[in-house]
Design an enzyme around this catalytic site. Structure first.
Site, PDB file in Angstrom:
ATOM      1  N   HIS A 125     -23.416 -54.502  89.057  1.00 31.26           N
ATOM      2  CA  HIS A 125     -22.965 -56.171  88.857  1.00 31.26           C
ATOM      3  C   HIS A 125     -23.421 -57.087  88.731  1.00 31.26           C
ATOM      4  O   HIS A 125     -25.050 -57.402  88.568  1.00 31.26           O
ATOM      5  CB  HIS A 125     -22.848 -56.085  90.858  1.00 31.26           C
ATOM      6  CG  HIS A 125     -22.678 -57.564  91.688  1.00 31.26           C
ATOM      7  ND1 HIS A 125     -20.508 -57.762  91.053  1.00 31.26           N
ATOM      8  CD2 HIS A 125     -23.082 -58.789  91.475  1.00 31.26           C
ATOM      9  CE1 HIS A 125     -20.783 -59.181  91.783  1.00 31.26           C
ATOM     10  NE2 HIS A 125     -22.344 -59.527  91.590  1.00 31.26           N
ATOM     11  N   GLY A 139     -10.943 -39.589  55.632  1.00 35.65           N
ATOM     12  CA  GLY A 139     -10.889 -40.289  56.765  1.00 35.65           C
ATOM     13  C   GLY A 139      -9.388 -40.621  56.572  1.00 35.65           C
ATOM     14  O   GLY A 139      -8.960 -41.000  58.494  1.00 35.65           O
ATOM     15  N   SER A 181       7.833 -50.742  63.412  1.00 36.61           N
ATOM     16  CA  SER A 181       7.043 -49.425  64.289  1.00 36.61           C
ATOM     17  C   SER A 181       7.370 -48.824  64.612  1.00 36.61           C
ATOM     18  O   SER A 181       7.506 -48.887  66.022  1.00 36.61           O
ATOM     19  CB  SER A 181       6.086 -50.282  64.648  1.00 36.61           C
ATOM     20  OG  SER A 181       5.087 -51.198  64.719  1.00 36.61           O
TER      21      SER A 181
HETATM   22  P1  FAD Z   1      -3.969 -38.590  59.110  1.00 33.06           P
HETATM   23  O1  FAD Z   1      -5.164 -39.791  59.682  1.00 33.06           O
HETATM   24  O2  FAD Z   1      -2.930 -38.818  59.086  1.00 33.06           O
HETATM   25  O3  FAD Z   1      -4.508 -37.555  57.890  1.00 33.06           O
HETATM   26  C1  FAD Z   1      -4.595 -36.954  57.222  1.00 33.06           C
HETATM   27  C2  FAD Z   1      -5.026 -36.645  56.197  1.00 33.06           C
HETATM   28  O4  FAD Z   1      -3.716 -35.540  55.032  1.00 33.06           O
HETATM   29  C3  FAD Z   1      -4.567 -37.880  54.799  1.00 33.06           C
HETATM   30  O5  FAD Z   1      -5.153 -38.130  55.033  1.00 33.06           O
HETATM   31  C4  FAD Z   1      -3.650 -37.347  53.944  1.00 33.06           C
HETATM   32  O6  FAD Z   1      -3.499 -37.722  52.874  1.00 33.06           O
HETATM   33  C5  FAD Z   1      -4.036 -35.729  53.818  1.00 33.06           C
HETATM   34  N1  FAD Z   1      -2.925 -34.910  52.924  1.00 33.06           N
HETATM   35  C6  FAD Z   1      -1.819 -34.786  54.162  1.00 33.06           C
HETATM   36  N2  FAD Z   1      -0.491 -33.729  52.972  1.00 33.06           N
HETATM   37  C7  FAD Z   1      -2.147 -33.066  52.460  1.00 33.06           C
HETATM   38  C8  FAD Z   1      -1.741 -32.196  51.372  1.00 33.06           C
HETATM   39  N3  FAD Z   1      -1.071 -31.585  51.081  1.00 33.06           N
HETATM   40  N4  FAD Z   1      -3.234 -32.276  50.299  1.00 33.06           N
HETATM   41  C9  FAD Z   1      -4.212 -32.906  51.280  1.00 33.06           C
HETATM   42  N5  FAD Z   1      -4.497 -34.238  51.206  1.00 33.06           N
HETATM   43  C10 FAD Z   1      -3.335 -33.733  52.454  1.00 33.06           C
HETATM   44  N6  FAD Z   1      -5.132 -43.470  67.305  1.00 33.06           N
HETATM   45  C11 FAD Z   1      -5.750 -43.853  67.907  1.00 33.06           C
HETATM   46  O7  FAD Z   1      -6.898 -42.763  68.573  1.00 33.06           O
HETATM   47  N7  FAD Z   1      -6.733 -44.522  68.533  1.00 33.06           N
HETATM   48  C12 FAD Z   1      -6.113 -45.595  67.873  1.00 33.06           C
HETATM   49  O8  FAD Z   1      -6.373 -47.132  68.576  1.00 33.06           O
HETATM   50  C13 FAD Z   1      -4.857 -45.733  67.181  1.00 33.06           C
HETATM   51  N8  FAD Z   1      -4.308 -46.689  66.176  1.00 33.06           N
HETATM   52  C14 FAD Z   1      -3.162 -46.698  65.019  1.00 33.06           C
HETATM   53  C15 FAD Z   1      -2.903 -47.839  64.112  1.00 33.06           C
HETATM   54  C16 FAD Z   1      -2.079 -47.385  63.672  1.00 33.06           C
HETATM   55  C17 FAD Z   1      -1.687 -48.839  62.486  1.00 33.06           C
HETATM   56  C18 FAD Z   1      -1.587 -46.414  63.383  1.00 33.06           C
HETATM   57  C19 FAD Z   1      -0.987 -45.913  61.629  1.00 33.06           C
HETATM   58  C20 FAD Z   1      -2.002 -45.344  63.900  1.00 33.06           C
HETATM   59  C21 FAD Z   1      -3.192 -45.528  64.756  1.00 33.06           C
HETATM   60  N9  FAD Z   1      -3.653 -43.929  65.649  1.00 33.06           N
HETATM   61  C22 FAD Z   1      -4.375 -45.011  66.518  1.00 33.06           C
HETATM   62  C23 FAD Z   1      -3.207 -42.707  65.660  1.00 33.06           C
HETATM   63  C24 FAD Z   1      -4.466 -42.227  64.013  1.00 33.06           C
HETATM   64  O9  FAD Z   1      -4.463 -42.885  62.768  1.00 33.06           O
HETATM   65  C25 FAD Z   1      -3.625 -41.063  63.869  1.00 33.06           C
HETATM   66  O10 FAD Z   1      -3.311 -39.901  64.934  1.00 33.06           O
HETATM   67  C26 FAD Z   1      -5.052 -40.004  63.715  1.00 33.06           C
HETATM   68  O11 FAD Z   1      -5.480 -40.994  62.190  1.00 33.06           O
HETATM   69  C27 FAD Z   1      -4.163 -38.309  63.496  1.00 33.06           C
HETATM   70  O12 FAD Z   1      -5.184 -38.128  62.612  1.00 33.06           O
HETATM   71  P2  FAD Z   1      -4.615 -36.811  61.538  1.00 33.06           P
HETATM   72  O13 FAD Z   1      -6.106 -36.277  60.971  1.00 33.06           O
HETATM   73  O14 FAD Z   1      -3.770 -35.539  62.527  1.00 33.06           O
HETATM   74  O15 FAD Z   1      -4.181 -37.129  60.563  1.00 33.06           O
END
Ligand code: FAD
Length: 471
Positions: free
Chosen positions: A449, A44, A269
């Site tokens: 509407h 997640g 932030s």
């Molecule tokens: P992540 O969600 O960061 O997931 C990466 C995963 O990889 C993590 O679980 C981590 O533990 C794992 N990982 C890292 N390195 C390794 C490794 N070497 N081996 C195994 N596992 C590893 N986006 C929206 O679209 N809408 C929103 O409303 C929104 N609100 C947000 C609010 C906040 C407060 C924040 C902080 C972010 C928000 N975002 C939002 C941005 C969104 O959360 C991110 O763009 C998204 O989570 C990125 O997805 P990702 O899979 O690239 O990375």
């Protein structure tokens, strides 16, 4: 270490179980590929555990509080609402846990193998997974890097989880701070500002750039600015933060030209940086750019054949749904299907502060800066019947079109909304911009509407020269 079959060879090994990683895995498994996901914390990722979901859940708490506080206007006597933050925390966690369980079940149901540990690309499609007790090596015909991002910090502000926080800590606070300074007035900063203000905190936003929400249309920013100030949020733009002096229970933050604010907590932030520590073994051959992002082409291919990357770890908009789209692109590429690169200038953006912001495509300023002659219409929510009914009339819909040779409004370049529930209304604007539709085409569609979405329909009709209410 969790593994459900004995085989360690897969069509696709994904490192990172956030939105980009799990979307890649789910889409790949739906297409019949064998997929493993390596995740070192919980499936997640940031989105589910420290980002989108918990943040929006708290913003919903803020909205409920605001609604109850304003109930009297509707003749509903509910008294002065009181916040029990521990209950809010509990509800938030329940939402997160339920979605987490659902995701894990979905992945399992699709036959995706989950490995809990830190993944490292060794080269030749090999990935080492270092778990708490043992290590295992997986092999993928393809490897997808989806390790995401972590909050950036600034010198002089050591995150201690009590007085200096990032989004990671804010979302698991046990009590709302009475006063808070938010450094950074971007999307996440404005969501926190709005949320804490509604929850009763005294909020100060410190932003180095000249406006809040840089990148949004000026008219949208003006509405948010006005609303924040009306609600007593102190907004300082164009100011640099120089440091802070803790005072036992809180801290005094210095900024601008000798100004300061004393608060219980500071929230950093200031953006997020790609997370690549330990991801690549020496000699993996994958190129990281000067800002730390994994370098990819428009099809998400890294510099190494068979290694792909998606999500926040690449230098594209840091949004969960962009990660989904990139993950899908990766799988289509692996399958050798025709792929259409993501058009990053036309992805939907939603910001869940109050009033909400949603947009797609070029702002008026961006279009003009690109030398495009534009025709623009704005429809304030004040004239929308549903907005009057729900009592939320702050805001507008703005549509930016390319000017045709005859001076009429041509292709729709951007749709910008600020106001009630606009995050749920952007869909039509997204379609219009990405279909490169014109107002004449979109104005054919009937809007129900009374709805808030009539404002979009009305704006588009006005752009044809024949608005019902809007000239
Ligand atoms: P992540 O969600 O960061 O997931 C990466 C995963 O990889 C993590 O679980 C981590 O533990 C794992 N990982 C890292 N390195 C390794 C490794 N070497 N081996 C195994 N596992 C590893 N986006 C929206 O679209 N809408 C929103 O409303 C929104 N609100 C947000 C609010 C906040 C407060 C924040 C902080 C972010 C928000 N975002 C939002 C941005 C969104 O959360 C991110 O763009 C998204 O989570 C990125 O997805 P990702 O899979 O690239 O990375």
């Amino acid at each position: 270490m969790v593994t459900t079959t004995g085989s360690n060879e897969f069509d696709v090994v994904v490192i990172g179980g956030g939105p980009a990683g799990y979307a890649t895995a789910l889409y790949g498994a739906s297409a019949g590929l064998s997929v493993a996901v390596v995740e070192r914390e919980k499936m997640g990722g940031t989105c589910l555990h420290r980002g989108c979901i918990p943040a929006k859940e708290f913003l919903e708490t803020a909205s409920v509080l605001r609604t109850v506080a304003g109930a009297k206007e509707f003749g509903v006597e509910a008294g002065q609402p009181v916040l029990d933050f521990s209950v809010s925390q509990g509800r938030k966690q329940k939402v997160v846990d339920t979605l987490y369980k659902g995701l894990v079940g979905l992945m399992k149901g699709r036959g995706i193998e989950s490995f809990i540990g830190s993944g490292q690309l060794l080269g030749g499609g090999r990935v080492r997974v270092a778990g708490a007790e043992e290590s295992v090596e997986l092999t993928g015909r393809h490897v997808v890097l989806a390790s995401g991002s972590v909050p950036r910090t600034i010198p002089g502000f050591d995150v201690d989880g009590t007085v200096v926080l990032t989004s990671d800590e804010v979302l698991s606070l046990e009590k709302e701070p009475a006063s808070v300074a938010i450094i950074g007035g971007g999307a996440i900063g404005c969501e926190f500002a709005s949320m804490f203000s509604d929850l009763g905190s005294q909020v100060t936003v410190l932003e180095a750039l000249p406006t809040l929400l840089t990148g949004c249309d000026d008219d949208v920013v003006a509405v948010v600015n006005r609303s924040f100030r009306k609600r007593g949020i102190a907004v300082h733009t164009g100011v640099t933060v120089s440091g802070h002096s803790p005072n036992g229970s809180g801290t005094t933050v210095s900024f601008g030209d000798g100004e300061s604010v004393t608060v219980d907590a500071v929230i950093l932030s200031v953006g997020r940086r790609p997370l690549t520590e330990g991801l690549l073994a020496d000699g993996s051959g994958v190129v990281i750019d000067e800002r730390g992002f994994v370098q990819v082409d428009e099809h998400m291919r890294t510099s190494v054949e068979g290694v792909w990357a998606a999500g926040d770890v690449v230098n594209t908009p840091q949004l969960a749904h962009v990660g989904f789209a990139e993950g899908i692109l990766v799988i289509k590429g692996i399958l050798g299907e025709p792929t259409i690169p993501v058009e990053y200038g036309r992805v939907p953006w939603c910001i869940y502060c109050h009033p909400e912001v949603a947009f797609v495509g070029m702002s008026e300023g961006q279009a003009r800066a690109a030398g495009i002659d534009v025709v623009v219409k704005k429809d304030p929510f004040g004239g929308n019947s549903r907005a009057r009914i729900v009592g939320e009339t702050d805001g507008l819909v703005k549509v930016v079109c390319e000017k045709s040779a005859d001076g009429s409004a041509g292709r729709i370049l951007g749709v910008h909304m600020v106001g009630p529930w606009v995050t749920e209304q952007l869909g039509q604007g997204y379609m219009a911009v990405n279909w490169e539709a014109t107002p004449d085409e979109i104005a054919q569609f009937i809007q129900p509407h009374p709805t808030l979405s009539e404002s979009f329909g009305e704006t588009v009709m006005a752009l044809t020269g024949r608005g019902l209410h809007l000239g």
